[in-house]
Motif scaffolding. Structure first.
Motif, PDB file in Angstrom:
ATOM      1  N   HIS A  40       0.832  -1.210   0.000  1.00 34.08           N
ATOM      2  CA  HIS A  40       0.000   0.000   0.000  1.00 34.08           C
ATOM      3  C   HIS A  40       0.867   1.260   0.000  1.00 34.08           C
ATOM      4  O   HIS A  40       0.536   2.256  -0.658  1.00 34.08           O
ATOM      5  N   ALA A  41       1.972   1.224   0.741  1.00 28.47           N
ATOM      6  CA  ALA A  41       2.900   2.365   0.744  1.00 28.47           C
ATOM      7  C   ALA A  41       3.528   2.533  -0.637  1.00 28.47           C
ATOM      8  O   ALA A  41       3.720   3.665  -1.116  1.00 28.47           O
ATOM      9  N   LEU A  42       3.847   1.406  -1.288  1.00 28.99           N
ATOM     10  CA  LEU A  42       4.416   1.476  -2.635  1.00 28.99           C
ATOM     11  C   LEU A  42       3.422   2.050  -3.621  1.00 28.99           C
ATOM     12  O   LEU A  42       3.770   2.887  -4.450  1.00 28.99           O
ATOM     13  N   ARG A  43       2.178   1.625  -3.536  1.00 28.18           N
ATOM     14  CA  ARG A  43       1.144   2.143  -4.446  1.00 28.18           C
ATOM     15  C   ARG A  43       0.917   3.631  -4.223  1.00 28.18           C
ATOM     16  O   ARG A  43       0.733   4.396  -5.175  1.00 28.18           O
ATOM     17  N   GLN A  44       0.948   4.059  -2.974  1.00 27.14           N
ATOM     18  CA  GLN A  44       0.799   5.479  -2.681  1.00 27.14           C
ATOM     19  C   GLN A  44       1.960   6.275  -3.261  1.00 27.14           C
ATOM     20  O   GLN A  44       1.774   7.366  -3.814  1.00 27.14           O
ATOM     21  N   LEU A  45       3.155   5.714  -3.185  1.00 27.49           N
ATOM     22  CA  LEU A  45       4.332   6.397  -3.725  1.00 27.49           C
ATOM     23  C   LEU A  45       4.257   6.503  -5.251  1.00 27.49           C
ATOM     24  O   LEU A  45       4.719   7.483  -5.831  1.00 27.49           O
ATOM     25  N   CYS A  46       3.654   5.502  -5.879  1.00 28.89           N
ATOM     26  CA  CYS A  46       3.551   5.512  -7.348  1.00 28.89           C
ATOM     27  C   CYS A  46       2.670   6.639  -7.866  1.00 28.89           C
ATOM     28  O   CYS A  46       2.755   7.002  -9.046  1.00 28.89           O
ATOM     29  N   THR A  47       1.823   7.198  -7.024  1.00 25.71           N
ATOM     30  CA  THR A  47       0.975   8.311  -7.447  1.00 25.71           C
ATOM     31  C   THR A  47       1.715   9.640  -7.407  1.00 25.71           C
ATOM     32  O   THR A  47       1.226  10.637  -7.939  1.00 25.71           O
ATOM     33  N   SER A  48       2.879   9.672  -6.765  1.00 27.92           N
ATOM     34  CA  SER A  48       3.649  10.910  -6.659  1.00 27.92           C
ATOM     35  C   SER A  48       4.647  11.011  -7.811  1.00 27.92           C
ATOM     36  O   SER A  48       4.933  10.028  -8.501  1.00 27.92           O
ATOM     37  N   SER A  49       5.180  12.162  -7.979  1.00 25.96           N
ATOM     38  CA  SER A  49       6.130  12.403  -9.066  1.00 25.96           C
ATOM     39  C   SER A  49       7.494  11.801  -8.735  1.00 25.96           C
ATOM     40  O   SER A  49       8.002  11.943  -7.624  1.00 25.96           O
ATOM     41  N   ALA A  50       8.088  11.133  -9.726  1.00 24.61           N
ATOM     42  CA  ALA A  50       9.420  10.544  -9.535  1.00 24.61           C
ATOM     43  C   ALA A  50      10.523  11.600  -9.586  1.00 24.61           C
ATOM     44  O   ALA A  50      11.697  11.278  -9.380  1.00 24.61           O
ATOM     45  N   ASP A  51      10.159  12.850  -9.860  1.00 29.18           N
ATOM     46  CA  ASP A  51      11.153  13.922  -9.916  1.00 29.18           C
ATOM     47  C   ASP A  51      11.524  14.456  -8.539  1.00 29.18           C
ATOM     48  O   ASP A  51      12.413  15.297  -8.421  1.00 29.18           O
ATOM     49  N   GLN A  52      10.825  14.005  -7.513  1.00 31.06           N
ATOM     50  CA  GLN A  52      11.141  14.462  -6.169  1.00 31.06           C
ATOM     51  C   GLN A  52      12.574  14.060  -5.793  1.00 31.06           C
ATOM     52  O   GLN A  52      13.006  12.947  -6.092  1.00 31.06           O
ATOM     53  N   PRO A  53      13.296  14.941  -5.130  1.00 31.32           N
ATOM     54  CA  PRO A  53      14.698  14.634  -4.785  1.00 31.32           C
ATOM     55  C   PRO A  53      14.842  13.462  -3.832  1.00 31.32           C
ATOM     56  O   PRO A  53      15.867  12.802  -3.803  1.00 31.32           O
ATOM     57  N   ASN A  54      13.816  13.188  -3.027  1.00 30.57           N
ATOM     58  CA  ASN A  54      13.905  12.093  -2.044  1.00 30.57           C
ATOM     59  C   ASN A  54      13.031  10.911  -2.431  1.00 30.57           C
ATOM     60  O   ASN A  54      12.656  10.103  -1.576  1.00 30.57           O
ATOM     61  N   TRP A  55      12.713  10.775  -3.731  1.00 36.95           N
ATOM     62  CA  TRP A  55      11.803   9.713  -4.158  1.00 36.95           C
ATOM     63  C   TRP A  55      12.379   8.330  -3.864  1.00 36.95           C
ATOM     64  O   TRP A  55      11.686   7.444  -3.382  1.00 36.95           O
ATOM     65  N   PHE A  56      13.657   8.133  -4.125  1.00 34.90           N
ATOM     66  CA  PHE A  56      14.258   6.826  -3.903  1.00 34.90           C
ATOM     67  C   PHE A  56      14.359   6.502  -2.413  1.00 34.90           C
ATOM     68  O   PHE A  56      14.297   5.337  -2.011  1.00 34.90           O
ATOM     69  N   SER A  57      14.505   7.524  -1.603  1.00 37.58           N
ATOM     70  CA  SER A  57      14.494   7.299  -0.153  1.00 37.58           C
ATOM     71  C   SER A  57      13.105   6.853   0.299  1.00 37.58           C
ATOM     72  O   SER A  57      12.971   5.966   1.161  1.00 37.58           O
ATOM     73  N   GLN A  58      12.083   7.461  -0.289  1.00 35.25           N
ATOM     74  CA  GLN A  58      10.719   7.044   0.029  1.00 35.25           C
ATOM     75  C   GLN A  58      10.450   5.619  -0.456  1.00 35.25           C
ATOM     76  O   GLN A  58       9.749   4.848   0.207  1.00 35.25           O
ATOM     77  N   LEU A  59      11.012   5.272  -1.630  1.00 30.62           N
ATOM     78  CA  LEU A  59      10.871   3.915  -2.133  1.00 30.62           C
ATOM     79  C   LEU A  59      11.495   2.913  -1.165  1.00 30.62           C
ATOM     80  O   LEU A  59      10.920   1.861  -0.865  1.00 30.62           O
ATOM     81  N   GLU A  60      12.655   3.257  -0.668  1.00 26.25           N
ATOM     82  CA  GLU A  60      13.305   2.389   0.314  1.00 26.25           C
ATOM     83  C   GLU A  60      12.463   2.285   1.584  1.00 26.25           C
ATOM     84  O   GLU A  60      12.391   1.226   2.216  1.00 26.25           O
ATOM     85  N   TRP A  88       9.362  -2.502   0.278  1.00 25.32           N
ATOM     86  CA  TRP A  88       8.954  -3.495  -0.713  1.00 25.32           C
ATOM     87  C   TRP A  88      10.178  -4.209  -1.299  1.00 25.32           C
ATOM     88  O   TRP A  88      10.194  -5.441  -1.413  1.00 25.32           O
ATOM     89  N   LEU A  89      11.186  -3.431  -1.645  1.00 22.71           N
ATOM     90  CA  LEU A  89      12.397  -4.025  -2.203  1.00 22.71           C
ATOM     91  C   LEU A  89      13.128  -4.857  -1.154  1.00 22.71           C
ATOM     92  O   LEU A  89      13.754  -5.876  -1.492  1.00 22.71           O
ATOM     93  N   LEU A  90      13.060  -4.455   0.092  1.00 22.63           N
ATOM     94  CA  LEU A  90      13.696  -5.221   1.161  1.00 22.63           C
ATOM     95  C   LEU A  90      13.022  -6.583   1.314  1.00 22.63           C
ATOM     96  O   LEU A  90      13.699  -7.609   1.479  1.00 22.63           O
ATOM     97  N   HIS A  91      11.695  -6.595   1.251  1.00 24.22           N
ATOM     98  CA  HIS A  91      10.966  -7.853   1.364  1.00 24.22           C
ATOM     99  C   HIS A  91      11.288  -8.772   0.179  1.00 24.22           C
ATOM    100  O   HIS A  91      11.458  -9.988   0.355  1.00 24.22           O
TER     101      HIS A  91
END
Length: 530
Positions: A346-366, A370-373
């Motif tokens: 659910h956190a991943l899906r919520q992140l997918c609705t935001s812009s990938a241009d954000q400077p901290n997008w990859f930190s939010q992905l981490e 999801w990738l850890l699991h």
């Protein structure tokens, strides 16, 4: 009647090279009063429930899909794929799907927005009789259209579902036909050591959660090591044990050791007969033979953490006690439970609705974990592969119930070990056996009809496994016979309810309520490959 080819059945029109064009499907044209400016026909058995307009274009609900037309883009969203519908300001309707895709449309006023929200929520409500799913309407109306052709399709698909013939063919391919193994009569279609009779299996079933006994599912044809799967032992706080269960685990080890010794003796005879006077001296052959005759310890892979396994003793579960299984080594994989996976998704899906241009997008992905699991699941699969391939050890895999994390680890490990499972035919058999036949609860996990009303039972377990397959396919594209689009379509139709393949929780339910009443294989496992 229109005899048309389904092409972009679920995608936007900006993707003209869709692979969903395996077969000709009869469609009924829309009636003039249904809606205007429609660019597609309805599937057989599909009817319009609501139609209207939004600011961006058109919106339509049928008994199968939600259709959104926004400018030149056309989106076809199966109702079973929709998980979240919520109005947002100003007059904007947000739609979140179970495959992490999101859609949205805007309306002129709040009344229209709320009205369409209610229409969609009612249409996607999973609490309904199973036979009200579109897969049944589609099959029934197909019989009305062409009874002979539909009957032929229903008959031909039987060979594409997991049955006795498919099971036996797979066992022959894996060379289980020797004296060490047999197919149990009760319960049916389980591979167990030949020295274990069905009375012992009955006693073992009483000791394992949901009666899931340790059963072999894959065999290394060169070294004889097998992969077995089961559920947790019901140890409880009092530390119960089962002599029959201990005997079965020991028999699995003995059967693998016997197969290994047979192979070593065969290799020894071959070397002596074909290489007289070569570097294979009698002494070296004797040492090699003694090393291979040493019984390998069984690796019991518990998908949970040690803390979780011990905590399950309060509910009657637990893990194997090393003192009772001296020929085994127990290793905990520390994989998260379904609740953590659902929260992460659910956190991943919520992140997918935001812009990938954000400077901290990859930190939010981490931060979604999801990738850890997925990394943990891949590590567990590699542990399994290493034990079987390099160490030549039999492996027994289980979690709590044996239908979520167990299926993930076993199926992923077999995909790495066996190139056959990386073909379209083998991949289908892998899913049929390790997921469908072994009772992964697709209805509860995917939110299909007849699912549990408890939303905590929902979790994208199968989708997580397919994401791991996607990662492997990305790294080793030449090792697979299918493409990424194959996996995308598979995810979509896991939830779409167009086919009966992933309906119900068990194979027994599927045979009783879905077989011969829905289509199974066409459009699912027979995609044209790019």
């Amino acid at each position: 009647m229109l005899d048309v080819q389904v092409q972009n059945e679920m995608d936007s029109t900006d993707q003209p090279n869709s692979i969903f064009h395996v077969e000709q499907i009869y469609m009924y044209p829309l009636q003039p009063n249904d809606t205007k400016n429609m660019t597609f026909g309805l599937l057989t058995g599909e009817t319009v429930v609501h139609s209207g307009t939004c600011i961006d274009g058109s919106i339509l609900i049928t008994n199968y899909r939600l259709y959104l037309q926004s400018g030149k883009n056309h989106y076809h969203i199966p109702l079973g794929l929709i998980e979240v519908v919520e109005p947002r300001e100003p007059f904007y309707l947000h739609i979140g799907c179970k495959d992490a895709r999101t859609y949205g449309c805007s309306f002129k006023n709040n009344e229209e927005c709320v009205e369409w929200n209610n229409h969609i929520v009612k249409a996607v409500d999973p609490q309904r009789p199973l036979k009200q799913l579109f897969a049944f309407y589609h099959c029934v109306w197909s019989k009305q259209k062409d009874y002979d052709e539909t009957t032929r399709r229903l008959e031909s698909q039987k060979r594409y579902t997991f049955n006795k013939e498919m099971f036996e063919n797979e066992m022959i391919r894996l060379q289980f036909e020797g004296d060490s193994w047999r197919i149990s009569k009760y319960p049916p279609y389980l591979l167990v050591p030949s020295c274990i009779n069905d009375d012992v299996l009955e006693s073992v079933a009483k000791f394992r959660t949901s009666r899931r006994i340790p059963a072999a599912v894959w065999r290394h044809t060169r070294n004889g090591a097998v992969i077995a799967r089961c559920s947790q032992p019901e140890v409880g706080w009092l530390g119960w044990r089962s002599a029959e269960d201990e005997e079965l685990i020991k028999a699995i080890s003995a059967a693998c050791n016997f197969d290994r010794s047979q192979r070593v003796n065969s290799d020894k005879d071959s070397n002596l007969s074909h290489s007289p006077g070569s570097f294979h001296s009698d002494e070296s052959l004797q040492i090699t033979s003694e090393m291979n005759h040493q019984e390998k310890k069984v690796l019991i892979m518990d998908a949970r953490s040690y803390t979780t396994a011990v905590a399950n003793r309060a509910r009657g579960g637990g893990c194997e006690c090393p003192e009772y299984y001296p020929n085994c080594e127990i290793q905990f994989m520390n994989l998260a439970n379904i609740h953590s996976i659902r929260k992460s998704f659910h956190a991943l899906r919520q992140l997918c609705t935001s812009s990938a241009d954000q400077p901290n997008w990859f930190s939010q992905l981490e931060g979604t974990r999801w990738l850890l699991h997925m990394s943990g699941l891949m590590k567990a699969a590699v542990t399994l592969v290493t034990a079987v391939e390099r160490d030549e050890r039999p492996v027994v895999v289980h979690c709590s119930d044996g239908w979520d994390r167990t299926s993930q680890i076993v199926a992923l490990g077999e995909l790495l070990l066996d190139p056959y499972y990386r073909t379209t035919e083998g991949f289908r058999i892998l899913i049929e056996r390790e997921w469908l036949a072994f009772g992964h609860k697709f209805a509860d996990r995917c939110g299909h009809a007849t699912c549990s009303p408890d939303i905590n039972e929902r979790c994208p377990v199968f989708l997580q496994w397919l994401d791991c397959v996607h990662q492997l396919l990305t790294q080793f594209p030449c090792a697979f016979e299918f493409s990424h689009i194959y996996l995308v379509k598979l995810v979509q139709h896991t939830y779409s309810s167009l086919f009966g393949t992933f309906l119900c929780n068990t194979q027994q339910e599927r045979i009783a309520m879905v077989h011969d009443k829905t289509f199974f294989r066409l459009g699912l496992f027979e995609f044209a490959l790019l």
